[in-house]
Enzyme design. Sequence first.
Site, short mmCIF file in Angstrom:
data_model
loop_
_atom_site.label_atom_id
_atom_site.label_comp_id
_atom_site.label_asym_id
_atom_site.label_seq_id
_atom_site.Cartn_x
_atom_site.Cartn_y
_atom_site.Cartn_z
N HIS A 193 1.01 -1.34 -0.06
CA HIS A 193 -0.09 0.09 -0.11
C HIS A 193 0.85 1.28 0.05
CE1 HIS A 193 -3.76 2.24 1.43
NE2 HIS A 193 -4.34 1.68 0.41
N LYS A 195 3.21 4.13 -1.15
CA LYS A 195 3.06 5.37 -2.38
C LYS A 195 4.31 6.06 -2.42
CE LYS A 195 -2.08 4.62 -2.21
NZ LYS A 195 -1.85 3.29 -1.71
N HIS A 451 -8.91 10.87 -0.52
CA HIS A 451 -8.04 9.57 -0.65
C HIS A 451 -6.81 9.74 0.41
CE1 HIS A 451 -5.28 6.18 -2.20
NE2 HIS A 451 -6.70 5.52 -2.25
N LYS A 453 -4.84 10.19 3.83
CA LYS A 453 -5.07 9.81 5.20
C LYS A 453 -4.33 10.63 6.07
CE LYS A 453 -5.75 6.14 2.54
NZ LYS A 453 -5.79 5.83 1.06
#
Length: 576
Positions: A193, A195, A451, A453
Amino acid sequence: MSAIMDSSSNQNRKRSEASLRAAEHWRNKKRKPDISENDTGDSKDQAIIVASSDDDAAEDSSSSSVEEVKPDKSDKDCSGTRDGVKKSPIQLFYDASADLEPEKMDKERNYNAVTLSDMIGMPDLRSSFQFNFAIDLEFFLGHVHRSKESKTITFVLGSDLLSPEVKDEVQKRYGVDASDIKVDLPKRFGTHHTKMMVNFYENETCEIIIMTCNLQPIDFSALTQMCWRSGRLSRASSSNPGKPRFKTDIIRYLKRYRKQKINELADTLAEFDMSGIDVELVASVPGNFNLARTADDSEEYGYGKLYQVLKRNDLLLGNEDTDKEYNVLAQATSISYPFALKEKNTASVFSHIICPLIFSRNSDRLFDVLEPGTKSFRDHQIKHSYNPHIIYPCAKDIALSGTGFYSGQAIHFKYDTSAIHRNQFEQNIKPYLYKWRASHKNAGREETPPHVKLYMCDNGDNWKTLRWVLMASHNLSKQAWGARRELRYRSADPSTYEISSYELGVLIPSSSDHKLVPVFDSRHQRKVTDQGDVPVRIPFILPPERYSSDDKPWSAYSNYGSLKDKFGHTWEGLTN
């Protein structure tokens, strides 16, 4: 492109007519690719999309548009000040949905924003490592600067991406020598996950970019995203090599992949000067961990890393801090299954691990994982004098967004599909829910669902200043943050825990020398006048607005009846 990779279960997910119609609306927003002497392909070829698998907190890779690229307005060194005004350490990505109705959109939504082309479209870019969850190759490569010199790009993700035929086509059409690394995911429901980009340039400099977006159109055309950029880093001098914590932590993180090419990347980064980086790395990697012997310089991951970073920056709170009322916030786009059960009571990551962790200073042990249920968490709030906030879009937030229900495919929370889901919602989530979209103007981003967090804590001053801010890829799940392996609650000891996924983020700490001040647009930015203050760009209003009695959290699996989005469509819910 002629080759299309299987996008796993995400591509097979059924979407309602409303979602498909909204996606069709965005097909007309494609950017025509630049034509270069290296481009001999057909511009009508289809995209290559690939994504990792995931649990009920999966991210959807469905998309159908290409970002309309804007001019590069970002500072190349990504640090210090701009036009005499201090810059936020984290920045918003350019919101392409503002182009849909430019006369109605507040220009402030793109204040100090960056584009994908700002990061990979530089003429002097020579090689890049792209760590991500889902990648649309045609979309991504359309933003890479075309030049006679071939560029080398390595994609790192949880699924296969490049066949030999696709590699040849990428080289022929884009002048890019592409390769991919498939990450090992030993844990069930684990995902890659993270990025991140690591870019290398002609003048022997590099830049590290940690972000929240997948490399696909929906992330840039319909969702709010953020990034942190190191700025151009130079080679460290032999007389002052420097070993800041960030450098140590990112090298350790990369070594955890146990892949030769990523090990070589780590060794290369060890040669660069990172002494000017003043943020902390917060990472997760799959594995089993023990916090019993944690120290300032030990290698930690997941919630153990958050604990270590807060402790070594003296940011934990304790019993002596109860003269103020603090605010703690988690803003996520996916809320997963509870990590522990005791009869009908549930324990959730934010309420039962992260909040106790934050208020653990002066404890004779690390901290206690709270017993499942409502009472333990409420008692903890009273004891330590704080208010928990969970910012998660309600159904109206999605319906009223610039792209309507289309944007909801990237936001996940199953809260009514089983008794356990419903119990978690009622006990640990519902009492603390706040909207993404405020009823008053929010500098534009209230119409673009998140999107990004973000996790943060204030200084007991009703959000005037922030104690710390974490921008990360971590959602509210045990796979991301870690938890004991057994589902049944057995112990309050947080020392041993298991992580399933790769995650990455940066934590911005305050200190005695500077305060963190939340800013929402250029008008707020200019009010940050104290020389020691650091503005931090926040895409939602603080204090946030609580859910009303008739608001329901967004779930792609729920039916919202007569509620219509801005295109007049309703949402009947996806099938499992």
